[in-house]
Every structure is written in C-alpha cells, then in structure tokens.
Design a protein around this motif. Structure first.
Motif, PDB file in Angstrom:
ATOM      1  N   TYR A  37       9.242  19.677  22.785  1.00 19.74           N
ATOM      2  CA  TYR A  37       8.999  18.195  22.318  1.00 19.74           C
ATOM      3  C   TYR A  37      10.360  17.711  22.108  1.00 19.74           C
ATOM      4  O   TYR A  37      10.138  16.371  22.444  1.00 19.74           O
ATOM      5  N   TYR A  38      11.321  18.283  21.803  1.00 21.54           N
ATOM      6  CA  TYR A  38      12.447  17.554  21.817  1.00 21.54           C
ATOM      7  C   TYR A  38      13.271  17.037  23.050  1.00 21.54           C
ATOM      8  O   TYR A  38      13.749  16.071  23.332  1.00 21.54           O
TER       9      TYR A  38
ATOM     10  N   LEU B  30      11.478  16.862  26.189  1.00 16.66           N
ATOM     11  CA  LEU B  30      10.525  16.186  27.062  1.00 16.66           C
ATOM     12  C   LEU B  30      10.756  14.633  27.098  1.00 16.66           C
ATOM     13  O   LEU B  30      11.027  14.006  25.897  1.00 16.66           O
ATOM     14  N   ARG B  31      10.401  13.792  28.154  1.00 22.41           N
ATOM     15  CA  ARG B  31      10.728  12.294  27.927  1.00 22.41           C
ATOM     16  C   ARG B  31       9.187  11.804  28.006  1.00 22.41           C
ATOM     17  O   ARG B  31       9.018  10.626  27.464  1.00 22.41           O
TER      18      ARG B  31
ATOM     19  N   LYS C  12       5.111  14.853  25.063  1.00 23.41           N
ATOM     20  CA  LYS C  12       5.818  15.201  23.822  1.00 23.41           C
ATOM     21  C   LYS C  12       4.796  15.201  22.640  1.00 23.41           C
ATOM     22  O   LYS C  12       4.854  16.425  21.804  1.00 23.41           O
TER      23      LYS C  12
END
Length: 254
Positions: free
Chosen positions: A149-150, A152-153, A158
């Motif tokens: 999650y942190y 990924l764009r 996310k």
C-alpha cells in the motif's frame, strides 16, 4: 571462538545423526508392520520415542500395531495422542472409532447446545500451535500488504492492498484469540485412558471405600485431582470417582 564453533559442529553432527537414526528406525518399523511383525514394529517405534521424537504419524502407526494385536487400551491411547497433535485428521478419527468399538464401556457424552457445538468446532479446528502459526503468517502478510500500500502508485491497487492488510490484521488477532482459547482448553483438560482390564471406581481415595461403578480397558476419562497414589476422574457423562494411578495412563505426557 574456535571452541564455540567446535561445540556447534558437534551439536549439529549429533542432531543430524539422530535424524538419520530415527528415519532408519521408522523405515524399519514400517517394513516390520507390512510383514505382520507388529510386536517388532512396536519396539522400533518406541525406540524413536525414546530418542525424543514425537509426531502424530508415529503415534498413529503405534496405535495401528496395537490394534492389530487386539490391545484395546494401547491402541486407543496412541490414537488419542495422535489426535491431540492433529485434531482434525479424518483417518485418525476413523481408526479411533474402530478401536473404540472394542471397548466394553459405552459412555454417552453430556449433550451440548448448538452454540457450544459451533464454538467447539471453530476452536478445535486447529491445535493451539496451529492457531499460533496461522496468526504469525497473517501478521507477516499484513506487513507485506501494508508495505505494498505504501509503495504502490495506482489508486485502486493501493485500496486493495490497504483493505487486504486490515483484513489480514483482524484475522491475525482472531487467530491469536483462538490460540489462547484452545490453550486454555488444553490446560483445563487432563485426559487419560484406562489400561486395567477391569477396575472399580470408588467414592473415596482408599481401598475400603464403596465402589460406585466399574470401568474397563480403553475407556477415556478426565483426571480432576491427585491424592497420594489415587486419581479422581470424571467420565464424559459426568460421573466421578477415584482409582489408583497405575490403572490409567495420561495422554498429555509428551
């Protein structure tokens, strides 16, 4: 430093030697079993136990050997021990039922409510070790998803990673709780198997006490208390009484 390395090498060599010996004994016992040499197979399996190895497979095979020799108490005893390590193994449960059919005592369990049955089926799905391992896996998965999650764009990716991480964390907490409940249940029960062919259960822990009922080999009891050479036991139907230590064998002795 050199001495520590030498000690470590000796320990590793001894450990690997023990594994090799147990593997050979297991193969030897299996071959003896297939030949119908059940007594010899039992001796080989028990030697593995003496080496400190315990497993559901080992207890299951020992139980099969005793069952073939029509030894009711030992066969039920080892099936029950195997079931403690693998509580949901269908083959162990099936063979245990065959062995239990040889018992003389027919003890009916006290009825459970539907809620009680549902609770037991969930908590006993795994052993407390199994629930603990599952909780560790879920927490590791939670960390992995949170990191995803942190980094990924993509917004949708996310969102999926975030929801999955929260879901896995909740399941991990539930697994920890179930491990605790299973462990408490494990500690509160002290099951044993009657090994005497026939034994009188008395109302008090002495030879002069009145006999309240009689039990036979292979019956499962729960040990409630110990006093000198006597044990207080309870049956699944709620009956209680005392018998001497040598007439029962505890299941949780590993």
């Amino acid at each position: 430093m050199t001495l520590r390395i030498w000690v470590l090498c000796v320990a590793l060599f001894t450990f690997s030697l023990g594994i090799s010996q147990n593997t050979q004994l297991f193969a030897q016992a299996t071959e003896q079993y297939n030949k119908g040499e059940y007594t010899k197979a039992i001796e080989s399996y028990e030697q593995i136990l003496q080496n400190g190895l315990h497993s559901a497979e080992l207890y299951f095979n020992l139980a099969n050997c005793h069952y073939k020799l029509n030894a009711i108490g030992p066969s039920i005893y080892f099936y029950e021990k195997a079931l403690l390590l693998k509580p949901n193994d269908a083959e162990i449960k099936n063979n245990l039922k065959y062995a239990q059919n040889m018992r003389l005592d027919a003890v009916e369990e006290m009825p459970q409510t539907e809620i009680g049955k549902a609770y037991a089926s969930i908590v006993n799905l795994f052993s407390f070790d199994g629930w603990a391992y599952l909780s560790v896996f879920l927490m590791i998965f939670f960390v992995f998803c949170y990191l995803a999650y942190y980094f990924l764009r993509n917004a949708s990716h996310k969102r999926i990673a975030f929801v999955t991480s929260i879901f896995s964390m909740i399941l991990g907490v539930i697994a920890v709780l179930l491990a605790y409940l299973q462990y408490q249940e494990f500690k509160s029960n002290n099951p044993a198997i009657v090994f005497a062919k026939e034994v009188k259960i008395t109302s008090e822990p002495n030879e002069n006490s009145e006999a309240v009922f009689i039990l036979h080999e292979g019956t499962k009891v729960n040990v409630l208390d110990d006093l000198n050479d006597w044990r207080k036991i309870r049956l699944a139907d709620g009956q209680t009484g005392w018998l001497r230590n040598e007439h029962v064998k505890l299941l949780k002795d590993f």
